[in-house]
Enzyme design. Structure first.
Site, PDB file in Angstrom:
ATOM      1  N   HIS A 173      -7.235  -5.926   0.383  1.00  0.00           N
ATOM      2  CA  HIS A 173      -6.076  -5.042   0.417  1.00  0.00           C
ATOM      3  C   HIS A 173      -4.765  -5.670   0.988  1.00  0.00           C
ATOM      4  O   HIS A 173      -3.786  -5.348   0.627  1.00  0.00           O
ATOM      5  CB  HIS A 173      -6.550  -3.769   0.740  1.00  0.00           C
ATOM      6  CG  HIS A 173      -5.545  -2.675   0.987  1.00  0.00           C
ATOM      7  ND1 HIS A 173      -4.944  -2.094  -0.548  1.00  0.00           N
ATOM      8  CD2 HIS A 173      -4.791  -1.874   1.937  1.00  0.00           C
ATOM      9  CE1 HIS A 173      -3.914  -1.654  -0.029  1.00  0.00           C
ATOM     10  NE2 HIS A 173      -3.990  -1.233   1.421  1.00  0.00           N
ATOM     11  N   SER A 201       0.850  -1.230  -0.031  1.00  0.00           N
ATOM     12  CA  SER A 201       0.016   0.112   0.043  1.00  0.00           C
ATOM     13  C   SER A 201       0.707   1.296   0.175  1.00  0.00           C
ATOM     14  O   SER A 201       1.579   1.539  -0.713  1.00  0.00           O
ATOM     15  CB  SER A 201      -1.088  -0.134   1.074  1.00  0.00           C
ATOM     16  OG  SER A 201      -2.060   1.126   1.018  1.00  0.00           O
ATOM     17  N   ASP A 239     -10.241  -4.933  -3.974  1.00  0.00           N
ATOM     18  CA  ASP A 239      -9.416  -4.131  -2.881  1.00  0.00           C
ATOM     19  C   ASP A 239     -10.393  -2.946  -2.568  1.00  0.00           C
ATOM     20  O   ASP A 239     -10.626  -2.164  -3.551  1.00  0.00           O
ATOM     21  CB  ASP A 239      -8.004  -3.676  -3.614  1.00  0.00           C
ATOM     22  CG  ASP A 239      -7.225  -2.919  -2.691  1.00  0.00           C
ATOM     23  OD1 ASP A 239      -7.628  -2.145  -1.846  1.00  0.00           O
ATOM     24  OD2 ASP A 239      -5.866  -3.020  -2.786  1.00  0.00           O
TER      25      ASP A 239
END
Length: 256
Positions: free
Chosen positions: A224, A93, A194
């Site tokens: 995610h 991320s 996600d």
């Protein structure tokens, strides 16, 4: 301020090949630790730093910004570079965004990048309203634990500090235009579903980088936080194979 259980940094002193693992926004090293331990068991030197403002309470993150988070991963990268003959950088991320910034800044000193659901742009009207809303509302509900695997949880904040979100959007503005400067071998793993970072982020990334050695893998079973999800083992093994291919590491080696 005491750390949340499991949010401690993780380091392992292994061989000549080093790996820096960068956790995500409002998260902690807990989301990366199984990955780090997997690589450590195979003889690599591993560092999973705790980003400033993370791992305690969301109010602590409110007074930090992307320059603070980047300074920490940059410091860890430099320490690994002194210790190791090769360094790979891996991120989840926002950790992927910080990894890209490192790649832009350090060039050939980074042997390869492994990115899991990285973010490079704002999606949705809510995030575009943050520059104004952050002055009125300090936080919104958290984004932690977007995980398909039942019983798996991410150690992260249950609130998202909006001043920090604003700083993250500034980081995107710095990184995205510079993506053509990314030339390192790249392994990109992104989830088809996600709920935090839209998959179009990966498409933008692939269209902009200058890397010629690029491998894209779609994670069909994870959300995610894929490093704690159904595809975790696949991420770990694919990343190790990537390191092996680009270095002199041999299966099961250690020491150094």
């Amino acid at each position: 301020m005491p750390l949340m259980p499991g949010a401690e940094p993780y380091r392992h002193d292994g061989g000549e090949t080093g790996v820096l693992l960068c956790h995500g926004f409002t998260g902690s090293p807990q989301s990366m630790r199984p990955w780090g331990e997997y690589l450590a068991e195979r003889g690599l030197t591993v560092s999973v730093p705790l980003l400033p403002g993370h791992g305690t309470r969301w109010q602590d993150m409110q007074i930090t910004g992307w320059q603070d988070w980047y300074a920490e991963v940059d410091r860890e990268f430099r320490a690994l570079s002194e210790r190791c003959s090769q360094v790979f950088v891996m991120g989840l991320s926002m950790g992927g965004t910080l990894s890209l910034r490192l790649a832009i800044q350090h060039g050939a000193a980074i042997s390869g990048l492994v990115l899991v659901n990285p973010s490079v742009k704002a999606d949705g009207l809510q995030i575009k309203a943050v520059p104004v809303v952050r002055h009125l509302v300090p936080s919104v509900p958290g984004i932690a634990s977007d995980i398909a695997l039942e019983g798996s949880e991410e150690v992260g904040y249950d609130r998202t500090p909006l001043h920090a979100v604003y700083s993250l959007t500034r980081l995107w503005r710095v990184v995205r235009p510079a993506l053509p400067q990314v030339t390192q071998p790249l392994l990109l793993l992104h989830s088809r579903v996600d709920h935090v970072v839209h998959p179009s982020n990966s498409a933008v990334l692939l269209s902009k980088v200058s890397s010629t050695d690029v491998t894209e893998k779609v994670l069909e079973r994870s959300y995610h936080v894929a490093t704690l999800d159904h595809d975790a083992e696949r991420i770990f093994s694919e990343s190790y194979a990537f390191v092996q291919r680009l270095s002199a590491v041999k299966e099961g080696t250690s020491g150094g």
